[in-house]
Design a protein around this motif. Sequence first.
Motif, mmCIF file in Angstrom:
data_model
loop_
_atom_site.group_PDB
_atom_site.id
_atom_site.type_symbol
_atom_site.label_atom_id
_atom_site.label_comp_id
_atom_site.label_asym_id
_atom_site.label_seq_id
_atom_site.Cartn_x
_atom_site.Cartn_y
_atom_site.Cartn_z
ATOM 1 N N ASP A 1 -19.554 -2.663 -17.875
ATOM 2 C CA ASP A 1 -20.143 -2.609 -16.663
ATOM 3 C C ASP A 1 -20.171 -3.718 -15.700
ATOM 4 N N THR A 2 -19.878 -4.890 -16.089
ATOM 5 C CA THR A 2 -19.516 -5.786 -15.158
ATOM 6 C C THR A 2 -18.335 -5.643 -14.597
ATOM 7 N N LYS A 3 -17.200 -5.026 -15.416
ATOM 8 C CA LYS A 3 -15.852 -4.624 -14.816
ATOM 9 C C LYS A 3 -16.082 -3.722 -13.517
ATOM 10 N N ASP A 4 -16.946 -2.510 -13.918
ATOM 11 C CA ASP A 4 -17.142 -1.551 -12.735
ATOM 12 C C ASP A 4 -17.645 -2.094 -11.732
ATOM 13 N N LYS A 5 -18.778 -3.061 -11.738
ATOM 14 C CA LYS A 5 -19.194 -3.634 -10.601
ATOM 15 C C LYS A 5 -17.981 -4.408 -9.857
#
Length: 306
Positions: free
Chosen positions: A100-104
């Motif tokens: 999820d943080t990679k997507d952000k």
Amino acid sequence: MSNDTALPHSYVMALYESYGEMSAACESVKTAVRADAALYPVYVPTFGEDESEKTSNAAREAAIKSITQLFILDDGETVPEAGILCASPETVKTVEKLNDTKDKFKKAVMAIRNYQKKNKQAQSNISKLIRDEVTQRGYRTDELKLAMETARISSLELKRCYAQIRVMPAELDVFSWTWATNHSRIKKVSVQGAQELIDALPEAKSEAAETARSLLEQCRPDEMLARKIKLPHQLRANYAYLSEGKVVRKLCPISGIVIAQQKNMPRKLWRDKPGNNPERLPRASGIEQKEFIKVLGLHRYAKTPI
């Protein structure tokens, strides 16, 4: 950079904050995977010489590095390109959080790129052609470089920051690696685009450039040429898992370590990467076998009989 196109501070902050969350998520993954060591096995097929090394604590550390490495590797430094890591439900959650943080982070990067598109003239065709072929570190616009330098994260490797860690379906039963070989993609290049590529050739290739210009004069102004871009061997996985008592079989491209949501290692089979074999253009592509402009690797499309 002129004032009217200067990157607003908010873009830098969004990039830095998203990087901070991604970095913290990596640390959580490291802690969780190490805590799983006693009950959840690991298998890294390219680590060490024998099976005991491939399932050792050192192999686990190599798998952790593969999952959490965000920066450009030093010369001679490597991370495993494949492996299976069995994980507890808690560890699976930390991995999903990292994804999820990679997507952000990726969205923050794309916001900067989109800002450039709106505030600068369109990139030249040659810039686009070169950009499309960058495969190692990811393409960086001037604004993105500035933002990453300002945020002091300029040594990040964007492709690793974007790469999602694959979490396999529960009750994974079989997992085998295979390789897709001799594949490539065809990039269409206009006559104008080819001219720009010729103009960009170094002085040492001036003679070849003149030959290329002469050949290009044979083309219609609206003619499209084809550039074959060789792709590296692609790792794929054949796997099977149980769903409602039935076996489901699937095939997918794969990269890096995969997460198995279970304590038992699935039945597995690793295949070493094959050697490089000479490639041929596919006959069905409609592209002439012989290169038209050799210095650029350009082919003409075969003429359709009238």
